[in-house]
Design a protein around this motif. Structure first.
Motif, PDB file in Angstrom:
ATOM      1  N   ILE A  93       0.841  -1.202   0.000  1.00 37.98           N
ATOM      2  CA  ILE A  93       0.000   0.000   0.000  1.00 37.98           C
ATOM      3  C   ILE A  93       0.874   1.249   0.000  1.00 37.98           C
ATOM      4  O   ILE A  93       0.602   2.232  -0.707  1.00 37.98           O
ATOM      5  N   PHE A  94       1.954   1.236   0.755  1.00 39.03           N
ATOM      6  CA  PHE A  94       2.890   2.361   0.796  1.00 39.03           C
ATOM      7  C   PHE A  94       3.526   2.600  -0.574  1.00 39.03           C
ATOM      8  O   PHE A  94       3.586   3.743  -1.049  1.00 39.03           O
ATOM      9  N   ILE A  95       3.974   1.545  -1.226  1.00 35.85           N
ATOM     10  CA  ILE A  95       4.583   1.670  -2.550  1.00 35.85           C
ATOM     11  C   ILE A  95       3.550   2.148  -3.571  1.00 35.85           C
ATOM     12  O   ILE A  95       3.848   2.976  -4.444  1.00 35.85           O
ATOM     13  N   TRP A  96       2.309   1.638  -3.469  1.00 36.11           N
ATOM     14  CA  TRP A  96       1.233   2.100  -4.353  1.00 36.11           C
ATOM     15  C   TRP A  96       1.009   3.594  -4.180  1.00 36.11           C
ATOM     16  O   TRP A  96       0.907   4.337  -5.141  1.00 36.11           O
ATOM     17  N   TYR A  97       0.938   4.037  -2.944  1.00 37.67           N
ATOM     18  CA  TYR A  97       0.712   5.449  -2.650  1.00 37.67           C
ATOM     19  C   TYR A  97       1.825   6.319  -3.241  1.00 37.67           C
ATOM     20  O   TYR A  97       1.560   7.345  -3.865  1.00 37.67           O
ATOM     21  N   LEU A  98       3.063   5.907  -3.038  1.00 39.66           N
ATOM     22  CA  LEU A  98       4.182   6.659  -3.614  1.00 39.66           C
ATOM     23  C   LEU A  98       4.137   6.649  -5.135  1.00 39.66           C
ATOM     24  O   LEU A  98       4.416   7.666  -5.782  1.00 39.66           O
ATOM     25  N   SER A  99       3.779   5.516  -5.708  1.00 40.11           N
ATOM     26  CA  SER A  99       3.747   5.382  -7.167  1.00 40.11           C
ATOM     27  C   SER A  99       2.715   6.305  -7.796  1.00 40.11           C
ATOM     28  O   SER A  99       3.012   6.977  -8.787  1.00 40.11           O
ATOM     29  N   ILE A 100       1.510   6.327  -7.248  1.00 37.64           N
ATOM     30  CA  ILE A 100       0.477   7.155  -7.881  1.00 37.64           C
ATOM     31  C   ILE A 100       0.684   8.640  -7.610  1.00 37.64           C
ATOM     32  O   ILE A 100       0.217   9.478  -8.376  1.00 37.64           O
ATOM     33  N   ASN A 101       1.377   8.980  -6.534  1.00 38.89           N
ATOM     34  CA  ASN A 101       1.615  10.397  -6.246  1.00 38.89           C
ATOM     35  C   ASN A 101       2.830  10.960  -6.966  1.00 38.89           C
ATOM     36  O   ASN A 101       2.849  12.145  -7.291  1.00 38.89           O
ATOM     37  N   TYR A 102       3.846  10.152  -7.186  1.00 34.68           N
ATOM     38  CA  TYR A 102       5.067  10.663  -7.794  1.00 34.68           C
ATOM     39  C   TYR A 102       5.292  10.175  -9.225  1.00 34.68           C
ATOM     40  O   TYR A 102       6.100  10.751  -9.941  1.00 34.68           O
ATOM     41  N   PHE A 103       4.621   9.136  -9.625  1.00 36.83           N
ATOM     42  CA  PHE A 103       4.751   8.622 -10.989  1.00 36.83           C
ATOM     43  C   PHE A 103       3.358   8.533 -11.599  1.00 36.83           C
ATOM     44  O   PHE A 103       2.746   9.549 -11.852  1.00 36.83           O
ATOM     45  N   SER A 104       2.875   7.315 -11.804  1.00 36.45           N
ATOM     46  CA  SER A 104       1.515   7.116 -12.295  1.00 36.45           C
ATOM     47  C   SER A 104       1.090   5.690 -11.982  1.00 36.45           C
ATOM     48  O   SER A 104       1.897   4.863 -11.568  1.00 36.45           O
ATOM     49  N   ILE A 105      -0.170   5.412 -12.202  1.00 38.05           N
ATOM     50  CA  ILE A 105      -0.665   4.063 -11.970  1.00 38.05           C
ATOM     51  C   ILE A 105      -0.012   3.084 -12.946  1.00 38.05           C
ATOM     52  O   ILE A 105       0.159   1.914 -12.638  1.00 38.05           O
ATOM     53  N   TYR A 106       0.391   3.590 -14.095  1.00 46.67           N
ATOM     54  CA  TYR A 106       1.040   2.720 -15.084  1.00 46.67           C
ATOM     55  C   TYR A 106       2.412   2.257 -14.600  1.00 46.67           C
ATOM     56  O   TYR A 106       2.821   1.137 -14.880  1.00 46.67           O
ATOM     57  N   PHE A 107       3.098   3.106 -13.868  1.00 44.94           N
ATOM     58  CA  PHE A 107       4.357   2.707 -13.249  1.00 44.94           C
ATOM     59  C   PHE A 107       4.119   1.559 -12.275  1.00 44.94           C
ATOM     60  O   PHE A 107       4.886   0.594 -12.236  1.00 44.94           O
ATOM     61  N   PHE A 108       3.049   1.670 -11.495  1.00 41.18           N
ATOM     62  CA  PHE A 108       2.724   0.616 -10.532  1.00 41.18           C
ATOM     63  C   PHE A 108       2.368  -0.681 -11.252  1.00 41.18           C
ATOM     64  O   PHE A 108       2.735  -1.762 -10.806  1.00 41.18           O
ATOM     65  N   TRP A 109       1.638  -0.590 -12.369  1.00 44.19           N
ATOM     66  CA  TRP A 109       1.326  -1.783 -13.175  1.00 44.19           C
ATOM     67  C   TRP A 109       2.608  -2.487 -13.614  1.00 44.19           C
ATOM     68  O   TRP A 109       2.733  -3.704 -13.477  1.00 44.19           O
ATOM     69  N   VAL A 110       3.539  -1.727 -14.158  1.00 46.16           N
ATOM     70  CA  VAL A 110       4.801  -2.302 -14.632  1.00 46.16           C
ATOM     71  C   VAL A 110       5.578  -2.906 -13.462  1.00 46.16           C
ATOM     72  O   VAL A 110       6.150  -3.996 -13.578  1.00 46.16           O
ATOM     73  N   LEU A 111       5.597  -2.215 -12.336  1.00 41.50           N
ATOM     74  CA  LEU A 111       6.296  -2.718 -11.153  1.00 41.50           C
ATOM     75  C   LEU A 111       5.717  -4.054 -10.700  1.00 41.50           C
ATOM     76  O   LEU A 111       6.455  -5.014 -10.452  1.00 41.50           O
ATOM     77  N   VAL A 112       4.403  -4.140 -10.586  1.00 39.66           N
ATOM     78  CA  VAL A 112       3.756  -5.368 -10.115  1.00 39.66           C
ATOM     79  C   VAL A 112       3.981  -6.519 -11.093  1.00 39.66           C
ATOM     80  O   VAL A 112       4.302  -7.645 -10.678  1.00 39.66           O
ATOM     81  N   LEU A 113       3.842  -6.263 -12.373  1.00 36.25           N
ATOM     82  CA  LEU A 113       4.066  -7.325 -13.364  1.00 36.25           C
ATOM     83  C   LEU A 113       5.515  -7.795 -13.366  1.00 36.25           C
ATOM     84  O   LEU A 113       5.789  -8.997 -13.473  1.00 36.25           O
ATOM     85  N   THR A 114       6.448  -6.872 -13.231  1.00 30.70           N
ATOM     86  CA  THR A 114       7.862  -7.234 -13.162  1.00 30.70           C
ATOM     87  C   THR A 114       8.149  -8.062 -11.913  1.00 30.70           C
ATOM     88  O   THR A 114       8.844  -9.088 -11.979  1.00 30.70           O
ATOM     89  N   LEU A 115       7.626  -7.623 -10.777  1.00 29.51           N
ATOM     90  CA  LEU A 115       7.825  -8.373  -9.536  1.00 29.51           C
ATOM     91  C   LEU A 115       7.199  -9.762  -9.611  1.00 29.51           C
ATOM     92  O   LEU A 115       7.765 -10.727  -9.095  1.00 29.51           O
TER      93      LEU A 115
END
Length: 92
Positions: free
Chosen positions: A30-52
């Motif tokens: 949840i913390f990483i999601w929050y940082l991702s959507i505030n400083y990058f975008s939801i698409y960054f979080f998508w790529v991060l989750v798929l990569t992980l």
């Protein structure tokens, strides 16, 4: 490779906390999601989750072969990914 898999599947040691490591791993997602959507975008979080997800399949198998355990509590990357899936559809 043993050390890399150990720190990856335990999310840099979160899995070795003595109290509720899975819950802490989920809160970290949840913390990483929050940082991702505030400083990058939801698409960054998508790529991060798929990569992980892709990397974790490989490294969890290595860790399980080394440790010879069925379901070690220190493996919390699955909680991170599991918590991230519903967060993928939440937009700011």
């Amino acid at each position: 490779m043993k050390l890399i898999s150990k720190y990856f599947v335990s999310i840099l040691g979160i899995g070795f906390f003595p109290f509720a490591p899975g819950t802490i791993g989920s809160m970290f997602a949840i913390f990483i999601w929050y940082l991702s959507i505030n400083y990058f975008s939801i698409y960054f979080f998508w790529v991060l989750v798929l990569t992980l997800l892709i990397i974790s399949i490989y490294l969890i198998n290595i860790y399980l072969e080394i440790e010879k355990k069925d379901d070690p509590s220190e493996v919390v990357i699955d909680e991170f990914i599991g918590q991230s899936i519903p967060l993928l559809i939440i937009f700011k």
